[in-house]
Each structure stands twice: as C-alpha cells, then as structure tokens.
Design an enzyme around this catalytic site. Structure first.
Site, PDB file in Angstrom:
ATOM      1  N   ASN A 249      33.078 -19.451 104.061  1.00 44.44           N
ATOM      2  CA  ASN A 249      33.355 -18.919 104.705  1.00 44.44           C
ATOM      3  C   ASN A 249      34.512 -19.253 105.850  1.00 44.44           C
ATOM      4  O   ASN A 249      35.001 -18.563 106.840  1.00 44.44           O
ATOM      5  CB  ASN A 249      32.201 -17.885 105.566  1.00 44.44           C
TER       6      ASN A 249
ATOM      7  N   ASP B 297      36.212 -29.682  98.646  1.00 39.38           N
ATOM      8  CA  ASP B 297      36.341 -30.680  99.275  1.00 39.38           C
ATOM      9  C   ASP B 297      37.699 -31.025  99.377  1.00 39.38           C
ATOM     10  O   ASP B 297      38.334 -31.493  99.036  1.00 39.38           O
ATOM     11  CB  ASP B 297      34.944 -31.641  99.199  1.00 39.38           C
TER      12      ASP B 297
ATOM     13  N   HIS C 235      48.668 -30.492  99.952  1.00 38.88           N
ATOM     14  CA  HIS C 235      47.173 -30.711  99.583  1.00 38.88           C
ATOM     15  C   HIS C 235      46.123 -29.605  98.637  1.00 38.88           C
ATOM     16  O   HIS C 235      46.384 -30.303  97.493  1.00 38.88           O
ATOM     17  CB  HIS C 235      46.241 -32.075 100.048  1.00 38.88           C
ATOM     18  N   ARG C 236      46.002 -28.761  99.650  1.00 38.46           N
ATOM     19  CA  ARG C 236      45.745 -27.300  98.457  1.00 38.46           C
ATOM     20  C   ARG C 236      46.558 -27.007  98.267  1.00 38.46           C
ATOM     21  O   ARG C 236      45.941 -26.208  96.808  1.00 38.46           O
ATOM     22  CB  ARG C 236      44.782 -27.131  99.901  1.00 38.46           C
TER      23      ARG C 236
ATOM     24  N   LYS D 114      53.450 -24.665 105.004  1.00 41.53           N
ATOM     25  CA  LYS D 114      52.601 -26.005 104.409  1.00 41.53           C
ATOM     26  C   LYS D 114      51.809 -25.507 103.080  1.00 41.53           C
ATOM     27  O   LYS D 114      51.575 -26.006 102.355  1.00 41.53           O
ATOM     28  CB  LYS D 114      51.086 -25.662 105.579  1.00 41.53           C
TER      29      LYS D 114
ATOM     30  N   HIS E  80      40.749 -19.789 107.346  1.00 42.67           N
ATOM     31  CA  HIS E  80      42.190 -20.213 107.632  1.00 42.67           C
ATOM     32  C   HIS E  80      41.832 -20.904 105.532  1.00 42.67           C
ATOM     33  O   HIS E  80      42.742 -20.762 105.542  1.00 42.67           O
ATOM     34  CB  HIS E  80      41.817 -22.101 107.935  1.00 42.67           C
TER      35      HIS E  80
END
Length: 192
Positions: free
Chosen positions: A9, A69, A178-179, A173, A12
C-alpha cells in the site's frame, strides 16, 4: 488485460511500479483487493520476505500477485541495514528520517562509502513462483541532498551520476533504480 496484485500500500512504490510496467498489466494494490492485513516480513533475507508476502496474498485471496523487498547494503557496515532497511532505526516501525539519520551517523568516520540497493521481486502466477532481482551500485553521500524521492533517496548516489536519487528525481530514478531493474525483468517475463 492481465491483472496482478502488488503486495503493497506504499504509494511511492506503487506509482514507480505502475510507471515502469505501463499499460501492459493492471497493477492492483492491497487496498484495491480490500486487504488491510499487516503482512508478516519475518524472513532473514530479501527474497525470503518477498516470497513470504506473495505467498500470503496468493494463499488468502487466490490472486496472481507479486511482492518485493528492498535492502540498502553498505559495505563498511557489513551489509547493513540490509533486510532491516525499512526498520533500521526502530525495529517496530518505519521512520525514514530516523533511518537516514542513523545511517549518516554510522558512516561519519567511514572512508569506504560503497553501497548498493538491491530489490527482489517474488511473482506467483498460476501457482508458480519466480524471482527477479535488480541491483544498483553506488555510495552513501556525507549528508542529505535533494528534495525528491523518499526513504534513503537523499543519501544514495547511484554509480556514474554524481547526484543522489533525490536530486535526480523520479523520472531518472525510474530508469536506473534497483526496483526499476527488477521490474523490467518482471515485465519482460510477463510479456514473453
């Protein structure tokens, strides 16, 4: 259109993921499926936590889903905060200001500032599990810089940029993080 639940939830994270995946897949949040549970994250690894969250949603709701994660791994701190990145300052809550302040305090006398952000995504689709990893190397800035972003963005300088994620802004970004790297691998898999 394919639908996947993203076990979060966090607004961002959700907007980052939706921006990267685009219109190919409808990404639903936990709120979208009516889940208000506090999903456990008790594993001692990033991939363990990602799997744990995805399995929780899949087992309870029977929906294809993914969870992530992310950890900030600082070489001079023996890989810390790592799996404890979100709760670095306080084990019972995520306080981004306190987390960043603790990191900067611990890095004050360190000459080796190398760090990396690592994201692991666990996807469960039709009962099958898949893992995707994204890593961005960089270093810890000596002080906070920049106004955009969240979490550790004001103190993490991705390799080759000379600016923190908070200085670079969301658009940049989302292309190098990484994401973003893990999500691109997820998107490539979903579109194969």
């Amino acid at each position: 259109m394919k639908k996947l639940v993203f076990a979060t939830n966090n607004a961002h994270k959700l907007s980052e993921i939706r921006a990267i995946i685009g219109a190919r897949v409808e990404v639903l949040s936990l709120a979208d499926i009516g889940c208000t549970d506090d999903i456990p994250e008790t594993a001692d690894t990033l991939d363990g936590n990602a799997r744990q969250k995805a399995r929780y949603i899949f087992n309870k709701y029977g929906l294809d889903c993914f969870a992530d994660d992310t950890g900030l791994e600082v070489r001079a701190l023996n890989g810390q905060p790592g799996v404890h990145t979100a709760r670095y300052a306080y084990p019972d809550r995520n306080d981004t200001e306190a987390n960043t302040a603790k990191l900067l305090a611990e890095m004050k006398k360190k000459s080796d500032r190398h760090a990396r952000f690592r994201t692991v995504i666990a996807l469960i689709e039709k009962g099958e599990e898949h893992l995707f990893e994204g890593i961005v190397e960089g270093e810890i800035a000596p002080e906070k810089r920049g106004e955009r972003g969240f979490g550790y963005d004001p103190v993490f300088i991705p390799e080759g940029t000379g600016q923190t994620f908070a200085e670079l802004g969301v658009e940049v970004k989302n292309t190098i993080s990484h994401r973003a790297r893990a999500v691109r691998k997820l998107a490539d898999y979903l579109n194969a």
